[in-house]
Design an enzyme around this catalytic site. Sequence first.
Site, short mmCIF file in Angstrom:
data_model
loop_
_atom_site.label_atom_id
_atom_site.label_comp_id
_atom_site.label_asym_id
_atom_site.label_seq_id
_atom_site.Cartn_x
_atom_site.Cartn_y
_atom_site.Cartn_z
N TRP A 197 -35.15 -19.02 9.91
CA TRP A 197 -35.58 -20.05 8.95
C TRP A 197 -36.65 -19.52 8.02
O TRP A 197 -36.66 -19.82 6.82
CB TRP A 197 -35.99 -21.34 9.67
CG TRP A 197 -34.78 -21.99 10.26
CD1 TRP A 197 -34.45 -22.08 11.58
CD2 TRP A 197 -33.67 -22.55 9.54
NE1 TRP A 197 -33.22 -22.68 11.73
CE2 TRP A 197 -32.72 -22.98 10.50
CE3 TRP A 197 -33.38 -22.74 8.18
CZ2 TRP A 197 -31.52 -23.59 10.14
CZ3 TRP A 197 -32.18 -23.35 7.82
CH2 TRP A 197 -31.27 -23.77 8.80
N ASP B 72 -43.57 -24.83 8.39
CA ASP B 72 -42.29 -25.51 8.60
C ASP B 72 -42.23 -25.89 10.08
O ASP B 72 -41.85 -25.08 10.92
CB ASP B 72 -41.15 -24.56 8.23
CG ASP B 72 -39.77 -25.13 8.59
OD1 ASP B 72 -39.71 -26.26 9.11
OD2 ASP B 72 -38.77 -24.42 8.35
N LYS C 88 -34.80 -33.52 14.57
CA LYS C 88 -35.04 -32.92 15.89
C LYS C 88 -35.99 -33.81 16.68
O LYS C 88 -35.56 -34.52 17.57
CB LYS C 88 -35.57 -31.50 15.74
CG LYS C 88 -34.57 -30.62 14.99
CD LYS C 88 -35.24 -29.47 14.31
CE LYS C 88 -34.39 -28.81 13.24
NZ LYS C 88 -33.07 -28.39 13.65
N1 PMP Z 1 -36.44 -24.98 9.29
C1 PMP Z 1 -36.24 -25.01 10.60
C2 PMP Z 1 -37.28 -24.44 11.52
C3 PMP Z 1 -35.07 -25.58 11.11
O1 PMP Z 1 -34.85 -25.62 12.42
C4 PMP Z 1 -34.12 -26.12 10.21
C5 PMP Z 1 -32.86 -26.82 10.68
N2 PMP Z 1 -32.27 -26.36 11.80
C6 PMP Z 1 -34.37 -26.03 8.84
C7 PMP Z 1 -35.55 -25.48 8.41
C8 PMP Z 1 -33.40 -26.57 7.84
O2 PMP Z 1 -33.53 -27.92 7.84
P1 PMP Z 1 -32.63 -28.91 6.98
O3 PMP Z 1 -31.26 -28.82 7.52
O4 PMP Z 1 -33.31 -30.23 7.22
O5 PMP Z 1 -32.73 -28.48 5.55
#
Ligand code: PMP
Length: 360
Positions: free
Chosen positions: A102, A172, A196
């Site tokens: 991520w 994040d 989550k």
């Molecule tokens: N950052 C992290 C740490 C994640 O776990 C995720 C989703 N699994 C995201 C960003 C992306 O999130 P979204 O699908 O809400 O854009």
Amino acid sequence: MSRVFNFSAGPAILPEEVLQQAREELGDWQGSGMSVMEMSHRGKEFMAIAAQAEADLRELMAIPSNYKVLFLQGGASTQFSMVPINLLNGKKSADYVLTGSWGKKAISEAKRYCEVNTVASSLEQKFSTVPDFNSWKLNKDAAYLHYTPNETIEGVEFDFVPQTGDVPLVVDMSSNILSRPIDVSKFGVIYAGAQKNIGPAGLTIAIVRDDLIGNAMPNMPVMMDYKIHAENESMYNTPPTYSWYIAGLVFQWLKRNGGLSAMAAVNDRKAARLYAAIDGSDFYANPVEKRYRSCMNVPFTLADAELDATFLSEAKAAGLVTLKGHRSVGGMRASIYNAMPESGVDALVGFMADFEKRHG
Ligand code: PMP
């Protein structure tokens, strides 16, 4: 209600009590004769729901008054661009720490707006650790430093908050927000997709320090500007009302259950039990350096990958679902967010031991 133990990384398990309350209120929210889904976001009923959710989140996380709490859309992925758009404020570069998939995405998005200095990376260690803070090459002129305190795919979690002086920290927290108490005042921006530990998909929360609002790059879409959302109490346009409402029910559930300190104790117990099961066997393995193992996402492999499909189908038959690891890393992953009861982890650990006995 017949329920399985759902170990999905997100959208993820929600507290059963919350689902029951939502069901009871589905068609008629507290005598209004309407579902929350049918309410105007500007009506007094929804305004009350929204305000209560924000107040409860502020209380749970002890958010200081000089921070705005924004209820946004677009997922954490949209924050990957909103952060540089709002925080660069004339500066040319930002610092990023790379500890997983991520963070990598956040970096590639930021590169569209500025020079990105990757000041620390565990890429060479296949994202199995966090680089020692003393080795980070911080830049005093960086607009901010961004990192991912919990990498959902690799299962790597920071156990410290870096010190960057006047350079604001941006995090994040999609997969570990609300899992334990944090000191919000150490951060410039905290953001998280809801799906989550907060509630249903569609809602993204950003907690932004006041002085970082109002400096967006010109000529950007208006929806990308924190100031627009802050000035309009997250109602510049129609917010994701139902997700906001369910998030509010989750916050009340957290408060009823002792808040974030109580949650941390349970989360620590759950993670310890699962990692002990992995470490106590030659059949299961987790590659992450112990100090940085995630309390929320626990990836593990079987000694023989040929058994993966059998493991998943037998687990499913035992009521333990969504244990398949992310397609980029393979193996298994058990996400054990706040809403996963200890009995779910006990059931998984019991199943793992039994599976090893039969197939190991
Ligand atoms: N950052 C992290 C740490 C994640 O776990 C995720 C989703 N699994 C995201 C960003 C992306 O999130 P979204 O699908 O809400 O854009």
